[in-house]
Design an enzyme around this catalytic site. Structure first.
Site, short mmCIF file in Angstrom:
data_model
loop_
_atom_site.label_atom_id
_atom_site.label_comp_id
_atom_site.label_asym_id
_atom_site.label_seq_id
_atom_site.Cartn_x
_atom_site.Cartn_y
_atom_site.Cartn_z
N CYS A 1 0.85 -1.20 0.00
CA CYS A 1 0.00 0.00 0.00
C CYS A 1 0.88 1.25 0.00
CB CYS A 1 -0.90 -0.01 1.24
SG CYS A 1 -1.97 1.43 1.31
N CYS B 1 0.66 4.84 6.92
CA CYS B 1 0.03 4.74 8.25
C CYS B 1 0.98 3.97 9.18
CB CYS B 1 -1.30 4.01 8.14
SG CYS B 1 -2.33 4.62 6.77
N CYS C 1 0.59 0.27 10.34
CA CYS C 1 0.06 -0.74 9.43
C CYS C 1 1.13 -1.63 8.80
CB CYS C 1 -0.77 -0.09 8.34
SG CYS C 1 -1.61 -1.33 7.32
N CYS D 1 -16.65 -8.74 5.95
CA CYS D 1 -15.93 -7.49 5.68
C CYS D 1 -14.71 -7.78 4.82
CB CYS D 1 -15.45 -6.85 6.97
SG CYS D 1 -16.75 -6.56 8.15
N CYS E 1 -19.58 -5.69 3.82
CA CYS E 1 -18.80 -4.52 4.23
C CYS E 1 -17.50 -4.53 3.44
CB CYS E 1 -18.52 -4.60 5.73
SG CYS E 1 -17.46 -3.25 6.32
N CYS F 1 -19.20 2.71 8.68
CA CYS F 1 -18.42 2.06 9.74
C CYS F 1 -17.16 2.90 9.91
CB CYS F 1 -18.08 0.63 9.35
SG CYS F 1 -16.98 -0.19 10.52
N ARG G 1 -17.70 -1.67 18.18
CA ARG G 1 -17.00 -2.95 18.01
C ARG G 1 -15.69 -2.99 18.80
NH1 ARG G 1 -16.50 -3.59 12.51
NH2 ARG G 1 -18.65 -4.31 12.59
N1 SAM Z 1 -6.51 0.67 3.16
C1 SAM Z 1 -7.78 0.94 3.67
C2 SAM Z 1 -7.79 2.12 4.63
O1 SAM Z 1 -6.82 2.38 5.29
O2 SAM Z 1 -8.82 2.78 4.70
C3 SAM Z 1 -8.46 -0.25 4.32
C4 SAM Z 1 -7.66 -1.23 5.14
S1 SAM Z 1 -6.94 -0.63 6.64
C5 SAM Z 1 -5.97 -1.99 7.14
C6 SAM Z 1 -8.33 -0.55 7.77
C7 SAM Z 1 -8.08 -0.08 9.18
O3 SAM Z 1 -7.45 -1.08 9.94
C8 SAM Z 1 -7.19 1.13 9.37
O4 SAM Z 1 -7.86 2.32 9.13
C9 SAM Z 1 -6.82 1.02 10.84
O5 SAM Z 1 -7.73 1.73 11.64
C10 SAM Z 1 -6.92 -0.48 11.11
N2 SAM Z 1 -5.58 -1.06 11.37
C11 SAM Z 1 -4.61 -1.28 10.48
N3 SAM Z 1 -3.51 -1.78 11.06
C12 SAM Z 1 -3.80 -1.90 12.38
C13 SAM Z 1 -3.07 -2.34 13.51
N4 SAM Z 1 -1.81 -2.76 13.41
N5 SAM Z 1 -3.68 -2.33 14.71
C14 SAM Z 1 -4.95 -1.90 14.83
N6 SAM Z 1 -5.69 -1.47 13.80
C15 SAM Z 1 -5.13 -1.44 12.58
FE1 SF4 Z 2 -2.70 1.27 3.45
FE2 SF4 Z 2 -2.63 0.14 5.82
FE3 SF4 Z 2 -2.96 2.77 5.65
FE4 SF4 Z 2 -4.97 1.09 4.86
S1 SF4 Z 2 -4.15 1.37 6.92
S2 SF4 Z 2 -4.19 2.93 3.79
S3 SF4 Z 2 -3.74 -0.62 4.06
S4 SF4 Z 2 -1.13 1.62 5.00
#
Ligand code: SAM
Ligand code: SF4
Ligand code: DTB
Length: 348
Positions: A88, A92, A95, A132, A163, A223, A295
């Site tokens: 990606c 973030c 992530c 989801c 979802c 959500c 949740r």
């Molecule tokens: N890429 C898309 C986005 O960011 O909107 C969808 C997938 S992303 C993995 C969805 C959510 O998962 C993120 O917004 C974050 O809140 C949560 N998330 C991701 N990594 C995480 C982690 N290590 N611990 C807790 N929540 C996490």
């Molecule tokens: Fe990409 Fe992870 Fe951020 Fe979703 S949360 S936009 S998968 S880096």
């Protein structure tokens, strides 16, 4: 083995309470009881005052709000599947799927339709009510969406709520997803507007709010939630919940994740949040958004059964069920079934 099915019969008080919240007022139902009206004008100080209540008072008030809107023993069950994993472009800091960090992750292109349907069927057979699908995109291209739309339609045809979480959407993309039968779109605000820049630099808070507005305008359920344990302070947790509660309509689903610390991400060494502060965050979410499903999302493998029980008492009434979240572990199904048995909870 499936998680135990719902126990309340249609037409029972619990079923009616549930229906009132999901489908709007039940015809002939009395006006909302005093204190049940939802607010959208929360100030930061109001929210911090709730956070600062003595713990028994906070949980008592959260219980009152919970019971006004829901069967207090019913928990909604969602199952996650990562349909496109890793690589990606966003940064973030929490992530494992970001291309900016070196994590031990098998990158996977978009799954074929059959594989998604197989997983959805399994989730349904195990008692899930919502499926989801998660894709590690900054925002889907229209040609990505062309492949996702049939997934949505076919999963819905299995009798599951659908979802998707796939990054930022345009208004037109949200409309197309709605037309394909998408019930919920997940897009998290993650944290407060002030702390956000410490965690993500590749998209703005306003970008996220814009996507949420497109989802709402397309007529889908929203959500939206966030993460506790990013190194934020209580003011930031209050700020996140304030933003969610002051949206023109409350998200129907509010995932509160505890950070899953993944090796190779900048937050791998983050200090885990204080357990009782996590419970407070759930309770305040319940009070600010009393008719929304809150949740208890990621992070349950790091929580004791007793801590999860406190979260349910504080107003959490939804979980992810299944041994995988997107790329990290979730509790064993067997363990969750026992937890539900021990607490007398049932899936709704
Ligand atoms: N890429 C898309 C986005 O960011 O909107 C969808 C997938 S992303 C993995 C969805 C959510 O998962 C993120 O917004 C974050 O809140 C949560 N998330 C991701 N990594 C995480 C982690 N290590 N611990 C807790 N929540 C996490
Ligand atoms: Fe990409 Fe992870 Fe951020 Fe979703 S949360 S936009 S998968 S880096
Ligand atoms: C949400 O708020 N939490 C889920 C779901 N929405 C998509 C994702 C949690 C991801 C945890 C880290 C992982 O498994 O990759």
């Amino acid at each position: 083995m499936p998680i135990r099915p719902p126990v309340f019969p249609p037409g029972s008080a619990h079923a009616v309470a549930h229906r009132r919240r999901e489908d709007g007022p039940v015809s002939g139902a009395a006006a909302a009881p005093e204190g049940a009206v939802t607010r959208h004008d929360w100030g930061r100080e109001d929210v911090l005052a709730l956070f600062g209540l003595p713990f028994p008072d906070l949980l008592y008030r959260a219980q009152q709000a919970h019971r006004r809107h829901f069967d207090p023993n019913g928990v909604q069950i969602s199952t996650l599947l990562s349909i496109k994993t890793g690589a990606c472009p966003e940064d973030c800091a929490y992530c494992p799927q970001s291309a900016h960090f070196k994590t031990d992750l098998d990158v996977e292109r978009l799954l074929p339709l059959d594989a998604v349907l197989e997983a959805a069927q399994r989730a349904r057979d195990q008692g899930g009510s919502r499926f989801c699908m998660g894709a590690a995109w900054r925002s889907p291209r229209d040609k990505d969406l062309d492949k996702v739309l049939p997934m949505v339609a076919r999963v819905k045809a299995l009798g599951l709520e659908t979802c998707l979480t796939a990054g930022m959407l345009t208004a037109g993309q949200a409309d197309r997803l709605r037309e394909a039968g998408l019930d919920y779109y997940n897009h998290n605000l993650d944290t407060s507007p002030e702390f956000y820049g410490e965690i993500i630099t590749t998209r703005t808070y306003q970008d996220r709010l814009d996507t949420l507005a497109h989802v709402r305008e397309a007529g889908m359920h929203v959500c939206a939630g966030g993460i506790v344990g990013l190194g934020e302070d209580r003011g930031d947790r209050a700020g996140l919940l304030q933003q969610l509660a002051n949206l023109p309509r409350h998200p129907e689903s509010v995932p509160i994740n505890q950070l899953v610390r993944v090796e190779g991400t900048p937050l791998e060494q983050a200090e885990p949040p204080d357990a009782l502060e996590f419970v407070r965050t759930i309770a305040v979410a319940r009070l600010l958004m009393p008719a929304s499903r809150v949740r208890l999302a990621a992070g349950r493998t790091d929580m004791s059964d007793e801590l999860q029980a406190l979260c349910f008492l504080a107003g959490a009434n939804s979980i992810f069920y299944g041994e995988r979240l997107l790329t990290t572990d979730n509790p064993q199904q067997n363990h969750d079934r026992q937890l539900f048995e021990r607490l007398g909870l049932h899936p709704v």
